[in-house]
Design a protein around this motif. Structure first.
Motif, short mmCIF file in Angstrom:
data_model
loop_
_atom_site.label_atom_id
_atom_site.label_comp_id
_atom_site.label_asym_id
_atom_site.label_seq_id
_atom_site.Cartn_x
_atom_site.Cartn_y
_atom_site.Cartn_z
N ALA A 248 -0.64 -10.27 -7.65
CA ALA A 248 0.77 -9.91 -7.42
C ALA A 248 1.51 -11.06 -6.74
N ALA A 249 0.83 -11.76 -5.85
CA ALA A 249 1.47 -12.89 -5.16
C ALA A 249 1.72 -14.06 -6.10
N GLN A 250 1.04 -14.11 -7.23
CA GLN A 250 1.18 -15.23 -8.17
C GLN A 250 1.97 -14.87 -9.43
N LEU A 251 2.49 -13.66 -9.53
CA LEU A 251 3.11 -13.22 -10.77
C LEU A 251 4.26 -14.12 -11.23
N THR A 252 5.09 -14.56 -10.33
CA THR A 252 6.22 -15.40 -10.71
C THR A 252 5.74 -16.69 -11.35
N LEU B 122 -14.13 -1.41 -5.61
CA LEU B 122 -12.70 -1.11 -5.46
C LEU B 122 -12.03 -2.12 -4.54
N ASP B 123 -12.72 -2.50 -3.46
CA ASP B 123 -12.19 -3.50 -2.54
C ASP B 123 -11.96 -4.83 -3.26
N ALA B 124 -12.90 -5.22 -4.08
CA ALA B 124 -12.73 -6.47 -4.84
C ALA B 124 -11.54 -6.37 -5.78
N ASP B 125 -11.38 -5.24 -6.47
CA ASP B 125 -10.22 -5.04 -7.34
C ASP B 125 -8.92 -5.11 -6.54
N TRP C 174 -8.11 -8.63 -5.66
CA TRP C 174 -7.64 -9.34 -6.85
C TRP C 174 -6.20 -8.94 -7.17
N MET C 175 -5.89 -7.65 -7.07
CA MET C 175 -4.52 -7.20 -7.34
C MET C 175 -3.53 -7.83 -6.38
#
Length: 177
Positions: A164-168, A153-156, A159-160
Motif C-alpha cells: 500500500a505504501a508503494q502503490l503510487t 496472516l501476519d506476513a500477509d 506485505w499489504m
C-alpha cells in the motif's frame, strides 16, 4: 501433505482401525480438509502392500467387523526418514491476494481499496484465531494450528502494508505519464 505419512504417524502410537484413524486425523489437523473414509482405507491398503503397515487383527465388538492396522518396523523407519526431511522453502509464493493486487495495478483498478478491504478480512480472522488459541480447553494441536495461521496472516498483513505504501510508484511504473 502426505496422507500416508500422517496415517503412519498415527499408527506409530499403536494399532488402530480406519475409522479411528480418520477421527484422529480430523481432530489433530483441524485446519486441514477432513479425510474421506475411502482415502483412509485406500491408503492403508497401499501401506500394507508396501510393507509399511500390517493387519494387527479384526474384531467386531458387537458391531461391524473392524480391521486394526499397525506400523511395521519398516513403516516406523520410513516415517522417521520423512519427518527428518527438510521442506525446501518455496522460491516465490504466489497466491490470490498477490495476483489480485497486481491485476488491480495493471488495469488501473483501486488496489488501495482492495488492500484496505482485504486487511479488514485478515484482521477479523486474526481475532478469531486469537480467541480460538486462548479459549479454555484448546488442545495443543488447535493452538499450534492457530499460531501457524497467525504467522502467515501476519506476513500477509506486513506485505499489504508495504505494498500500500508503494502503490503510487508501482502504478507509475505500469502507466508512466
Amino acid at each position: 501433505m502426505s496422507t500416508r505419512h500422517i496415517l503412519l504417524g498415527l499408527l506409530a502410537s499403536g494399532p488402530s482401525h480406519g475409522y479411528d484413524l480418520k477421527r484422529r486425523h480430523d481432530e489433530r489437523f483441524p485446519q486441514a480438509r477432513p479425510l474421506a473414509y475411502g482415502q483412509v482405507y485406500t491408503t492403508l491398503q497401499r501401506l500394507v502392500r508396501n510393507g509399511l503397515a500390517e493387519v494387527d487383527g479384526t474384531a467386531s465388538d458387537g458391531g461391524p467387523e473392524r480391521t486394526a492396522y499397525r506400523a511395521t518396523e519398516e513403516g516406523v523407519r520410513e516415517l522417521a526418514r520423512w519427518a527428518a526431511q527438510i521442506v525446501p522453502p518455496a522460491p516465490f509464493v504466489t497466491n490470490e491476494l498477490f495476483t489480485k493486487v497486481v491485476v488491480a495495478i495493471l488495469t488501473g483498478g483501486d488496489a488501495d481499496a482492495y488492500l484496505l478491504a482485504q486487511r479488514a478480512a485478515h484482521m477479523c480472522r486474526v481475532r478469531e484465531l486469537g480467541a480460538l488459541k486462548t479459549a479454555s480447553g484448546s488442545d495443543l494441536t488447535t493452538v499450534l494450528s492457530a499460531e501457524y495461521a497467525l504467522a502467515h496472516l501476519d506476513a500477509d498483513l506486513r506485505w499489504m502494508t508495504a505494498t500500500a505504501a508503494q502503490l503510487t510508484s508501482l502504478a507509475a511504473e505500469v502507466c508512466p505519464t
